[in-house]
Design an enzyme around this catalytic site. Sequence first.
Site, PDB file in Angstrom:
ATOM      1  N   GLU A   7       0.835  -1.215   0.000  1.00  0.00           N
ATOM      2  CA  GLU A   7       0.000   0.000   0.000  1.00  0.00           C
ATOM      3  C   GLU A   7       0.866   1.260   0.000  1.00  0.00           C
ATOM      4  OE1 GLU A   7      -2.379  -1.578   3.315  1.00  0.00           O
ATOM      5  OE2 GLU A   7      -4.131  -1.056   2.111  1.00  0.00           O
ATOM      6  N   GLU A  42      -3.966  -9.440   3.853  1.00  0.00           N
ATOM      7  CA  GLU A  42      -4.784  -9.070   5.003  1.00  0.00           C
ATOM      8  C   GLU A  42      -5.956 -10.017   5.263  1.00  0.00           C
ATOM      9  OE1 GLU A  42      -3.490  -7.086   2.815  1.00  0.00           O
ATOM     10  OE2 GLU A  42      -2.840  -5.202   3.713  1.00  0.00           O
TER      11      GLU A  42
HETATM   12  N1  T1G Z   1       4.565  -7.577  11.880  1.00  0.00           N
HETATM   13  C1  T1G Z   1       5.331  -7.912  12.952  1.00  0.00           C
HETATM   14  N2  T1G Z   1       6.247  -8.915  12.946  1.00  0.00           N
HETATM   15  C2  T1G Z   1       6.370  -9.604  11.799  1.00  0.00           C
HETATM   16  C3  T1G Z   1       5.608  -9.321  10.644  1.00  0.00           C
HETATM   17  C4  T1G Z   1       4.675  -8.254  10.719  1.00  0.00           C
HETATM   18  N3  T1G Z   1       3.935  -7.898   9.677  1.00  0.00           N
HETATM   19  N4  T1G Z   1       5.969 -10.214   9.674  1.00  0.00           N
HETATM   20  C5  T1G Z   1       6.920 -10.986  10.206  1.00  0.00           C
HETATM   21  N5  T1G Z   1       7.167 -10.641  11.473  1.00  0.00           N
HETATM   22  C6  T1G Z   1       8.150 -11.247  12.359  1.00  0.00           C
HETATM   23  C7  T1G Z   1       7.826 -12.706  12.657  1.00  0.00           C
HETATM   24  O1  T1G Z   1       6.926 -12.781  13.745  1.00  0.00           O
HETATM   25  C8  T1G Z   1       9.200 -13.245  12.989  1.00  0.00           C
HETATM   26  O2  T1G Z   1       9.498 -12.794  14.300  1.00  0.00           O
HETATM   27  C9  T1G Z   1      10.122 -12.470  12.050  1.00  0.00           C
HETATM   28  O3  T1G Z   1       9.394 -11.284  11.667  1.00  0.00           O
HETATM   29  C10 T1G Z   1      10.482 -13.248  10.796  1.00  0.00           C
HETATM   30  O4  T1G Z   1       9.244 -13.670  10.228  1.00  0.00           O
HETATM   31  C11 T1G Z   1      -2.341  -1.842   6.903  1.00  0.00           C
HETATM   32  C12 T1G Z   1      -3.184  -4.043   8.193  1.00  0.00           C
HETATM   33  C13 T1G Z   1       7.385 -11.382   5.719  1.00  0.00           C
HETATM   34  C14 T1G Z   1       6.996 -13.466   4.371  1.00  0.00           C
HETATM   35  O5  T1G Z   1       0.781 -10.476   6.754  1.00  0.00           O
HETATM   36  O6  T1G Z   1       4.285 -13.303   5.795  1.00  0.00           O
HETATM   37  O7  T1G Z   1      -0.254  -4.727   6.578  1.00  0.00           O
HETATM   38  O8  T1G Z   1       9.753 -15.073  15.338  1.00  0.00           O
HETATM   39  O9  T1G Z   1       9.706 -16.117  10.570  1.00  0.00           O
HETATM   40  O10 T1G Z   1       9.653 -16.995   7.008  1.00  0.00           O
HETATM   41  O11 T1G Z   1      -3.468  -2.974   5.214  1.00  0.00           O
HETATM   42  O12 T1G Z   1       6.915 -13.040   8.058  1.00  0.00           O
HETATM   43  O13 T1G Z   1      11.761 -13.812  14.510  1.00  0.00           O
HETATM   44  O14 T1G Z   1      10.496 -13.003  16.541  1.00  0.00           O
HETATM   45  O15 T1G Z   1       7.791 -15.312   9.107  1.00  0.00           O
HETATM   46  O16 T1G Z   1      11.222 -15.132   6.192  1.00  0.00           O
HETATM   47  C15 T1G Z   1       0.395  -7.784   6.345  1.00  0.00           C
HETATM   48  C16 T1G Z   1       3.331 -11.374   7.555  1.00  0.00           C
HETATM   49  C17 T1G Z   1       0.148  -7.304   7.729  1.00  0.00           C
HETATM   50  C18 T1G Z   1       3.135 -10.368   6.430  1.00  0.00           C
HETATM   51  C19 T1G Z   1       8.802 -13.365   6.106  1.00  0.00           C
HETATM   52  N6  T1G Z   1       1.656  -8.468   6.292  1.00  0.00           N
HETATM   53  N7  T1G Z   1       4.673 -11.890   7.539  1.00  0.00           N
HETATM   54  O17 T1G Z   1       8.751 -14.775   6.291  1.00  0.00           O
HETATM   55  O18 T1G Z   1      10.184 -14.962   8.376  1.00  0.00           O
HETATM   56  S1  T1G Z   1      -1.446  -6.557   7.881  1.00  0.00           S
HETATM   57  C20 T1G Z   1       1.750  -9.793   6.509  1.00  0.00           C
HETATM   58  C21 T1G Z   1       5.028 -12.867   6.648  1.00  0.00           C
HETATM   59  C22 T1G Z   1      -1.297  -5.103   7.040  1.00  0.00           C
HETATM   60  C23 T1G Z   1      -2.359  -3.092   6.077  1.00  0.00           C
HETATM   61  C24 T1G Z   1      -2.571  -4.324   6.888  1.00  0.00           C
HETATM   62  C25 T1G Z   1       6.426 -13.407   6.787  1.00  0.00           C
HETATM   63  C26 T1G Z   1       7.382 -12.886   5.731  1.00  0.00           C
HETATM   64  P1  T1G Z   1      10.450 -13.731  15.250  1.00  0.00           P
HETATM   65  P2  T1G Z   1       9.174 -15.131   9.592  1.00  0.00           P
HETATM   66  P3  T1G Z   1      10.015 -15.550   6.922  1.00  0.00           P
END
Ligand code: T1G
Length: 704
Positions: free
Chosen positions: A107, A127
């Site tokens: 976004e 999302e």
């Molecule tokens: N927020 C906070 N922490 C996050 C995070 C996030 N979005 N994504 C990953 N982490 C942390 C995760 O908990 C882990 O922490 C570390 O990063 C590595 O992640 C406004 C409302 C990016 C593909 O849904 O899909 O945006 O365990 O082990 O396998 O409209 O993380 O090391 O302490 O998964 O390499 C939308 C979610 C949010 C992406 C990387 N975004 N993340 O995968 O590493 S909603 C998502 C992922 C939003 C807007 C809306 C994956 C990854 P720790 P990992 P990975």
Amino acid sequence: MTDQPPVQYRRDGDIAVIRVDNPPVNALSAAVRTGLAEAMAQLARDDQARAAVICCAGRTFIAGADISEFGKPPVQPHLPDVIAAIEDSAKPVIAALHGTVLGGGLEVALGAHGRIALSGARMGLPEVTLGLLPGAGGTQRLPRAVGVEAALDLVTSGRQIGADEALKLGLIDTLADGDDPCAAGVAEARRWLDEGRAPRRLSEIAAPEADPQMLDRWRATVAKSARGQVAPMRAFEAVVNGLSMPFAQGMAMERQTFTELMQTPERAALIHAFFAERRAAQADDLAGVSPRKVDRIGVIGGGTMGQGIAAAALTAGLDVTLIERDDAAAEKARAGVALMLEGAAKRGKIAPDAAAPLMEGSFRAVTDYDGLAQVDLVIEAVFEDLDVKRDVFRRLDGICRPGTVLATNTSYLDVNLIADATRRPQDVIGLHFFSPPNIMRLLEIVVADRTAPEVVATAFALAKRMGKIAVRSGVCDGFIGNRMMLAYRTAADHMVLDGASPYDIDRAITGFGFAMGPYQVGDLAGLDIGYATRQRKAPTRDPRERVPVFADRLVEAGRLGRKTGRGYYIYDDQTPKGRPDPEMAGMLDGIRAELGITPRDFTDKDIQTRYMAAMVNEGAKILDEGIAARASDIDVVLLHGYGFPRWKGGPMHWADARGLDRMAADITRLAAENPYFWQMSPLLARLAAEGGRLADVNTGKDAK
Ligand code: T1G
């Protein structure tokens, strides 16, 4: 943590470089949002800067909002406002993308005036998989960038796309080689300036038209795939309704929907599942323990499981030596592994032409155990018989070098007894792969009494390398998943004995949200598996246990499920996915009459209540015994191994959300019918009485 601010502003000639550095995934925390807003203000004041690039440090561009902030009071500046500041800039702003550009990250990129991506970048709006919808303009800007149908696909599915597909859709303007996104962004901004291009704002583009038939098709698709979830249809409506509104009104409508979805139990459950999967790999007592290096593995047994494990390991870049008892079996196993790798290539898990080189360079199927003398780890996947396995481990102990990890893939046998067959019990562990291992991500890491911590750490490191979701289990019959399945399957069998039809039960359980009901699962897996378990346990069976006679009768009549064309259901060309057997009711009535049972009716609610009560009760016992280290680990197993509906978070999260007092009341009522089966977990009873939650239980011990 670096003491650098998470957003840095510098200039490269007349181009401002706004670089986000917020490890591990540049999530849009309040500090990052503030930094971006301040950087845009600085850009406006900076007379030397004629254009700007937004890029990120580390492995990925912004991967979304900071999920750890969800459920807490929102903190200014809100992301839509930050993105509006980017879009409103009088100077061109280019987003330079790499890694996984997800959610709010995409976004932010849509708010920029141009988008360039490194060739390996992936992007999406996931999302809806968190019970939400894009809440910072994604539902309003995306259709203006890629058209309505492509926008509906990405917004309602949450799927990721590669940079090539993004370019074709018009989501990005340019692909760049190399590995420096900021440099690529500066070069793109330079081109914009040289061509005298003005900022192009998606919000200023008229909303595209949408073909009504296409909308009807998509509405039906979303309704079908949502399976009881709320978010996908709300996201669909936000895109469609926004097409007939001024942009600002569409943004307000999207924000209102986002705020409503943020309050739903579905959103809480899906966020719980997201963090639970990651927490499961954080084995608390392994801090500072280094895993052993694993590059070469042995696999003993080239049946379906052995082949799948070998294929999964090869896909992860490991070298594999597979052992079979004779040349014919070894060749059969090799052919099976080759087929699985071709499947992996078709699914894009490996490069299209990677299968053959892997088979030639990293795989061999042999009959001589001596081939395992130098491997780092061996996974045994032979027949599920304790003596056979003990013999294999005895042989491995004599051949493998010191330090080689010896793992068994057993699905229920006592790993301690297997370890006892060796002089190195500290190197023995259970790696319970779920079938098929080259597809299913779940892996139960079964820690025996004497397994060394570094062997546990090695198992978790191997799981991560293989892309598995690993959950630690102690040693018990069935570990976590199969032990819970036996409990809720038994509750279902009792209902069939007492009057319910298997078809009513499957319908009620799929109505709860499971992908399949217990009898559909049984037909798929093969009814002979449950039959063998019952036969194995018969000599020690408690006389108070109720035997599902009907299940034994089916197996004894050769009706093993899908693989024989008949089980609980009939499978043929007419109904390949199975149809109820009209003779089932008569067979069940006959058995109930034999047993002197007067059949009773069960409503869907009855069925769901009993099924869930048995599942949660057994989960509480598993937690209380320390077989699972935490309740959320149990949720991960049921979500990834047994089709539990993800938008309900897993059985333990679901029970906490429903209230343990209500769970305890259900079990107390059911215990009046059958006190032997419905023995309440003391932990569950205590938590219910105290108003506690399963999520707050910390067994405080590694799961043994
Ligand atoms: N927020 C906070 N922490 C996050 C995070 C996030 N979005 N994504 C990953 N982490 C942390 C995760 O908990 C882990 O922490 C570390 O990063 C590595 O992640 C406004 C409302 C990016 C593909 O849904 O899909 O945006 O365990 O082990 O396998 O409209 O993380 O090391 O302490 O998964 O390499 C939308 C979610 C949010 C992406 C990387 N975004 N993340 O995968 O590493 S909603 C998502 C992922 C939003 C807007 C809306 C994956 C990854 P720790 P990992 P990975």
